[in-house]
Write a protein that holds these residues in place. Structure first.
Motif, PDB file in Angstrom:
ATOM      1  N   TYR A 235       0.345  -1.392  -0.205  1.00  0.00           N
ATOM      2  CA  TYR A 235      -0.048  -0.333   0.450  1.00  0.00           C
ATOM      3  C   TYR A 235       0.919   1.371   0.197  1.00  0.00           C
ATOM      4  CZ  TYR A 235      -4.356  -2.799   0.575  1.00  0.00           C
ATOM      5  OH  TYR A 235      -5.657  -2.852   0.453  1.00  0.00           O
ATOM      6  N   ASN A 236       0.492   2.117  -1.042  1.00  0.00           N
ATOM      7  CA  ASN A 236       1.322   3.359  -0.617  1.00  0.00           C
ATOM      8  C   ASN A 236       0.725   4.806  -1.500  1.00  0.00           C
ATOM      9  OD1 ASN A 236       3.705   5.389  -0.978  1.00  0.00           O
ATOM     10  ND2 ASN A 236       4.842   3.649  -1.552  1.00  0.00           N
ATOM     11  N   TYR A 237       1.225   5.271  -1.355  1.00  0.00           N
ATOM     12  CA  TYR A 237       0.314   6.554  -2.067  1.00  0.00           C
ATOM     13  C   TYR A 237      -0.088   6.787  -3.402  1.00  0.00           C
ATOM     14  CZ  TYR A 237       1.328   8.871   2.370  1.00  0.00           C
ATOM     15  OH  TYR A 237       1.561   9.234   3.828  1.00  0.00           O
ATOM     16  N   GLN A 238      -1.200   6.975  -3.780  1.00  0.00           N
ATOM     17  CA  GLN A 238      -1.419   6.679  -5.543  1.00  0.00           C
ATOM     18  C   GLN A 238      -0.553   7.580  -6.206  1.00  0.00           C
ATOM     19  OE1 GLN A 238      -5.039   9.068  -6.570  1.00  0.00           O
ATOM     20  NE2 GLN A 238      -5.417   7.001  -8.025  1.00  0.00           N
ATOM     21  N   PRO A 239      -0.125   8.890  -6.162  1.00  0.00           N
ATOM     22  CA  PRO A 239       0.666   9.648  -7.061  1.00  0.00           C
ATOM     23  C   PRO A 239       2.290   9.394  -7.157  1.00  0.00           C
ATOM     24  CG  PRO A 239       0.045  11.416  -4.774  1.00  0.00           C
ATOM     25  CD  PRO A 239      -0.545   9.664  -5.201  1.00  0.00           C
ATOM     26  N   PHE A 240       2.382   8.551  -6.327  1.00  0.00           N
ATOM     27  CA  PHE A 240       4.144   8.101  -5.787  1.00  0.00           C
ATOM     28  C   PHE A 240       4.342   6.681  -6.669  1.00  0.00           C
ATOM     29  CE2 PHE A 240       7.208   4.621  -5.255  1.00  0.00           C
ATOM     30  CZ  PHE A 240       8.751   4.982  -4.444  1.00  0.00           C
ATOM     31  N   ASP A 241       3.100   5.696  -7.350  1.00  0.00           N
ATOM     32  CA  ASP A 241       3.121   5.077  -8.170  1.00  0.00           C
ATOM     33  C   ASP A 241       3.181   5.374  -9.757  1.00  0.00           C
ATOM     34  OD1 ASP A 241       3.413   2.057  -8.292  1.00  0.00           O
ATOM     35  OD2 ASP A 241       1.746   1.219  -8.409  1.00  0.00           O
ATOM     36  N   ILE A 242       2.677   6.238  -9.633  1.00  0.00           N
ATOM     37  CA  ILE A 242       2.437   6.552 -10.960  1.00  0.00           C
ATOM     38  C   ILE A 242       3.766   7.751 -11.832  1.00  0.00           C
ATOM     39  CG2 ILE A 242       0.749   8.200 -12.629  1.00  0.00           C
ATOM     40  CD1 ILE A 242      -1.400   7.903 -11.166  1.00  0.00           C
ATOM     41  N   ALA A 243       3.939   8.847 -11.230  1.00  0.00           N
ATOM     42  CA  ALA A 243       5.479   9.273 -10.953  1.00  0.00           C
ATOM     43  C   ALA A 243       7.070   8.295 -10.610  1.00  0.00           C
ATOM     44  CB  ALA A 243       5.494  10.370  -9.242  1.00  0.00           C
ATOM     45  N   ASN A 244       6.350   7.519 -10.182  1.00  0.00           N
ATOM     46  CA  ASN A 244       7.725   6.134 -10.607  1.00  0.00           C
ATOM     47  C   ASN A 244       7.821   5.558 -11.150  1.00  0.00           C
ATOM     48  OD1 ASN A 244      10.155   5.060  -8.896  1.00  0.00           O
ATOM     49  ND2 ASN A 244       8.103   2.918  -9.643  1.00  0.00           N
ATOM     50  N   HIS A 245       6.343   5.753 -11.668  1.00  0.00           N
ATOM     51  CA  HIS A 245       6.958   4.717 -13.887  1.00  0.00           C
ATOM     52  C   HIS A 245       6.688   6.037 -14.713  1.00  0.00           C
ATOM     53  CE1 HIS A 245       5.469   2.978 -16.895  1.00  0.00           C
ATOM     54  NE2 HIS A 245       4.786   3.425 -17.626  1.00  0.00           N
ATOM     55  N   PHE A 246       6.731   7.623 -14.604  1.00  0.00           N
ATOM     56  CA  PHE A 246       6.516   8.511 -15.220  1.00  0.00           C
ATOM     57  C   PHE A 246       8.646   8.949 -15.095  1.00  0.00           C
ATOM     58  CE2 PHE A 246       2.505  10.853 -15.566  1.00  0.00           C
ATOM     59  CZ  PHE A 246       2.379   8.922 -16.625  1.00  0.00           C
ATOM     60  N   THR A 247       9.063   8.040 -13.873  1.00  0.00           N
ATOM     61  CA  THR A 247      10.985   8.827 -14.692  1.00  0.00           C
ATOM     62  C   THR A 247      11.104   7.287 -14.889  1.00  0.00           C
ATOM     63  OG1 THR A 247      10.592   7.274 -12.031  1.00  0.00           O
ATOM     64  CG2 THR A 247      10.767   9.672 -12.240  1.00  0.00           C
ATOM     65  N   GLU A 248      10.477   6.454 -15.045  1.00  0.00           N
ATOM     66  CA  GLU A 248      11.558   4.824 -16.000  1.00  0.00           C
ATOM     67  C   GLU A 248      11.381   5.002 -17.675  1.00  0.00           C
ATOM     68  OE1 GLU A 248      13.013   3.112 -13.751  1.00  0.00           O
ATOM     69  OE2 GLU A 248      12.264   3.366 -12.104  1.00  0.00           O
ATOM     70  N   PHE A 249      10.790   6.060 -17.654  1.00  0.00           N
ATOM     71  CA  PHE A 249      10.827   6.646 -18.792  1.00  0.00           C
ATOM     72  C   PHE A 249      11.825   6.419 -19.850  1.00  0.00           C
ATOM     73  CE2 PHE A 249       6.182   8.026 -21.419  1.00  0.00           C
ATOM     74  CZ  PHE A 249       5.996   7.075 -20.314  1.00  0.00           C
ATOM     75  N   ALA A 250      12.836   6.918 -18.245  1.00  0.00           N
ATOM     76  CA  ALA A 250      14.523   7.275 -18.484  1.00  0.00           C
ATOM     77  C   ALA A 250      15.065   5.922 -19.078  1.00  0.00           C
ATOM     78  CB  ALA A 250      14.993   8.143 -17.576  1.00  0.00           C
ATOM     79  N   GLY A 251      14.642   4.583 -18.734  1.00  0.00           N
ATOM     80  CA  GLY A 251      15.301   4.271 -18.776  1.00  0.00           C
ATOM     81  C   GLY A 251      16.563   3.258 -17.409  1.00  0.00           C
TER      82      GLY A 251
END
Length: 344
Positions: A235-251
């Protein structure tokens, strides 16, 4: 919930294949060892992952995956919780089948398909599937946790506490000192971020927490995406999971933070996500904009989180990867984005 069988086998690096064949004899006793082929997958930077393939008398290919936990990763990951999460999410059709556990790893279902590229996650056809799949996961309710609590702050503090004061390897120590970002400043940045989001009204959801591109499988034939590797799920804050995915666009191996999604892509992604998450046919622009601000604020949190993780891995991991360099990339982008994000 039925538990997967556990085998008292410890897979060691200098006898990896022999140990895996021993495991397979327990998990798939009908497989002919003479026909089994193994392949070490190279995408992961936490564990060793081995694909095992068998061909039946009828010419049918059968597969399974053996994941061997990385050295000292038990410092970072609650393995019992990971197993519970995989089995729970499998019931919702959101995770592969878990076939067995052993002393230092898991044996689980192979999901056919390919891991994603930057071009894939920037493609509306695919990123909308990812948004919907994440929304479905965020709606999962754990049968035990009636009042879920986000574990972000406790997990981050655990990571910070484990960051070494000094690296035994002199080269790593010099590279760390070159970053000029001591633990005292890391703690200061965390306190500042926490104060900045203190009044946010955020949902607490069942999150993946590590949705890098290598943890998303795209099956073109089924036109479907699957998430894998639930080591950090909680369980975690909703925006963290999405933000984390967006940072991973970098590879990961070849990092390029210019690939971070622009606002128009994010807004379309978030709208798709909210429609699925709320189970509605329309969402307001205000709701999308609110989530956009929260997600971008948590980009900073994602950088601090994985920066700390990288330093721990640098101290303990046996995987050939430049964890100090990865940490440097994370914190560099953190300070580059901080002024604009703080102004949101």
């Amino acid at each position: 919930m039925e538990l997967a069988p556990h085998f008292k086998i410890n897979v060691v690096e200098n006898a990896l294949e022999d140990c895996i064949f021993q495991l397979i004899q327990h998990v798939r006793p009908k497989w002919d060892t003479a026909r089994i082929k193994t392949k070490l997958m190279t995408d992961g930077i936490t564990n060793k992952l081995v694909l095992c393939r068998n061909i039946t008398d009828d010419g049918i290919e059968e597969h399974l995956l053996v994941r061997v936990y990385g050295h000292k990763t038990d410092l970072l990951i609650d393995r019992k919780a990971e197993i519970r999460n995989i089995q729970l999410l499998h019931q919702y059709g959101l995770a592969p089948s878990l076939y067995a556990t052993f002393e230092n790893g898991l044996v689980y279902e192979f999901i056919p398909g390919r891991t994603l590229s930057y071009e894939d996650v920037s493609n509306p056809k695919i990123y909308k599937m990812i948004a919907k799949e994440m929304a479905k996961m965020h709606k999962v309710k754990h049968p035990v946790d009636q009042k879920p609590v986000a574990n972000f702050w406790s997990k981050l503090q655990q990571f910070v506490d484990l960051v070494p004061d000094k690296f035994d390897d002199e080269i790593k120590q010099k590279a760390y000192e070159k970053q000029n970002f001591p633990k005292e400043q890391l703690l200061k940045e965390i306190r500042e971020f926490r104060e900045g989001v203190r009044d946010f009204d955020m949902d607490i959801v069942f999150a993946h927490n590590d949705l890098l591109l290598g943890n998303i499988i795209y099956n073109e034939a089924k036109n479907k995406v699957f998430f894998i590797d639930y080591e950090y799920a909680s369980y975690n804050y909703q925006p963290f999971d999405i933000a984390n995915h967006f940072t991973e666009f970098a590879g990961v191996s070849e990092i390029d933070y210019s690939r971070f999604p622009q606002k128009d892509l994010q807004m379309d992604w978030l709208k798709t996500y909210l429609l699925e998450y709320k189970g509605v046919t329309a969402v307001s622009d205000r709701d999308v904009e609110t989530l956009y601000i929260q997600v971008n604020k948590f980009v900073l949190a994602a950088h601090l989180f994985w920066y700390s993780w990288s330093l721990i891995q640098a101290a303990h991991s046996h995987i050939d990867f430049d964890f100090i360099g990865y940490a440097a990339n994370r914190i560099e982008d953190y300070f580059k984005r901080k002024p604009e994000i703080s102004a949101l």
